[in-house]
Design a protein around this motif. Sequence first.
Motif, short mmCIF file in Angstrom:
data_model
loop_
_atom_site.label_atom_id
_atom_site.label_comp_id
_atom_site.label_asym_id
_atom_site.label_seq_id
_atom_site.Cartn_x
_atom_site.Cartn_y
_atom_site.Cartn_z
N ALA A 1 0.88 -1.17 0.00
CA ALA A 1 0.00 0.00 0.00
C ALA A 1 0.92 1.22 0.00
O ALA A 1 1.93 1.24 0.71
N LEU A 2 0.59 2.23 -0.78
CA LEU A 2 1.53 3.33 -1.02
C LEU A 2 0.77 4.65 -0.94
O LEU A 2 -0.06 4.94 -1.80
N LEU A 3 1.03 5.43 0.10
CA LEU A 3 0.28 6.67 0.29
C LEU A 3 1.18 7.88 0.10
O LEU A 3 2.29 7.92 0.62
N TYR A 4 0.67 8.83 -0.66
CA TYR A 4 1.44 10.04 -0.98
C TYR A 4 0.71 11.28 -0.46
O TYR A 4 -0.50 11.42 -0.67
N THR A 5 1.46 12.18 0.21
CA THR A 5 0.84 13.42 0.70
C THR A 5 1.05 14.54 -0.31
O THR A 5 2.10 15.15 -0.38
N SER A 6 0.00 14.78 -1.10
CA SER A 6 0.00 15.91 -2.03
C SER A 6 -0.50 17.15 -1.27
O SER A 6 -0.49 17.17 -0.03
N THR A 7 -0.94 18.15 -1.99
CA THR A 7 -1.25 19.44 -1.35
C THR A 7 -2.46 20.13 -1.98
O THR A 7 -2.75 19.92 -3.18
N ASN A 8 -3.09 20.99 -1.19
CA ASN A 8 -4.20 21.80 -1.75
C ASN A 8 -3.70 22.78 -2.81
O ASN A 8 -4.49 23.36 -3.54
#
Length: 342
Positions: A125-132
């Motif tokens: 499982a691979l989670l990425y923190t993008s941005t507003n």
Amino acid sequence: MLFAITGGAGFVGSNLAERLLSEGHNVRIIDDLSRPGGKVVDNLNYLRKKFASEMSSKKFEFVKSSVANFEEMKKNLAGADVIYHLAAQTAVTTSIKDPVHDFATNAAGSFNVLEAARQVADNAALLYTSTNKVYGNMQNVKLDEKQTRYEFADSRYKLGISEDFHIDPESPYGCSKYAADSYFLDYHRTYGMKTVVFRCSCMYGEMQKSLEDQGWISWLVGRIINGKKITIYGDGKQIRDILHIADVTEAVSEATKKISATAGQVFNIGGGEDNSISLLELMSFVQKETGKKSLYEFADWRLADQKVYISNTEKAKKIFGWQPGISKEEGIRRQIKWESTQ
Ligand SMILES: NC(=O)c1ccc[n+]([C@@H]2O[C@H](COP(=O)([O-])OP(=O)(O)OC[C@H]3O[C@@H](n4cnc5c(N)ncnc54)[C@H](O)[C@@H]3O)[C@@H](O)[C@H]2O)c1
């Protein structure tokens, strides 16, 4: 379970690592410790001390490595069951001064992490923190100006900005983060990888090593309690929906547990309307809580500074049952306590 966290010495990463290690998981932090200010090493030392026995039994590992190095990433991610990709150049201002470095870390570096995972840990499982910031300046959204804040004038945004809002990144940071955001979603479509994207708003809390241009809640609280002057870029009425780190780690944890529902999906993650606050409102709240006066001056607006950004978190609630739980008042009080010990 092995959790690999890129950028794991940073604010979000070290809080996640602490939670996972406390839950008994194996954690590998991958970080080049390049965050400006040099203070993220304190987070690492805190974790090393707290989890000394996990370090000696190799349940907890630290690898000093840059996401810019593809071959190293293949070694670093091998065997991971879950990968949290948080490593980034995180300031809009720095991205404008040095877009080459910003691209190398946020766009090419994120691609390295993703492609390395495809080659050595394709079931993770691979989670990425993008941005507003992928939504850009949102200049076409009509606003009302009130005494201490701006507000959305259009009732369509009463619950905030949802994931289908028009994408229009502004600033090199917005572009490099969006490049990675689309790659992560596409690697689910194209290769069936279990990728999840969080488009985060303003996060705050313990272990945030704030700078003037990144981590504004921590920065303002720290300056006020230490009697130092603050520069407000713009008029101070800009609004963000602030999200406490304990809610962030909960969201990450829940999205990971429900990966069959969250894979291939993007979620706006923030404090929502109830936790929206302007700079002026934050200063007056901290002043009231601490009895210390805020000293400030005004300067020009910064590029890509949205006047109002509030996340609509309904999709996260529906798909993985998450909602922010810590109120802005409680979270800011915790921040005041934390900054007083720094
Ligand atoms: N903090 C926020 O409010 C916020 C808002 C939106 C999105 N995000 C995103 O969330 C993620 C985590 O943010 P944070 O607040 O913890 O930031 P942070 O700066 O505290 O942590 C980032 C970490 O990445 C490391 N790093 C930087 N370049 C690297 C490289 N080339 N290789 C390996 N490590 C590298 C840094 O040393 C640092 O420890 C980032 O991707 C950021 O863009 C944060």
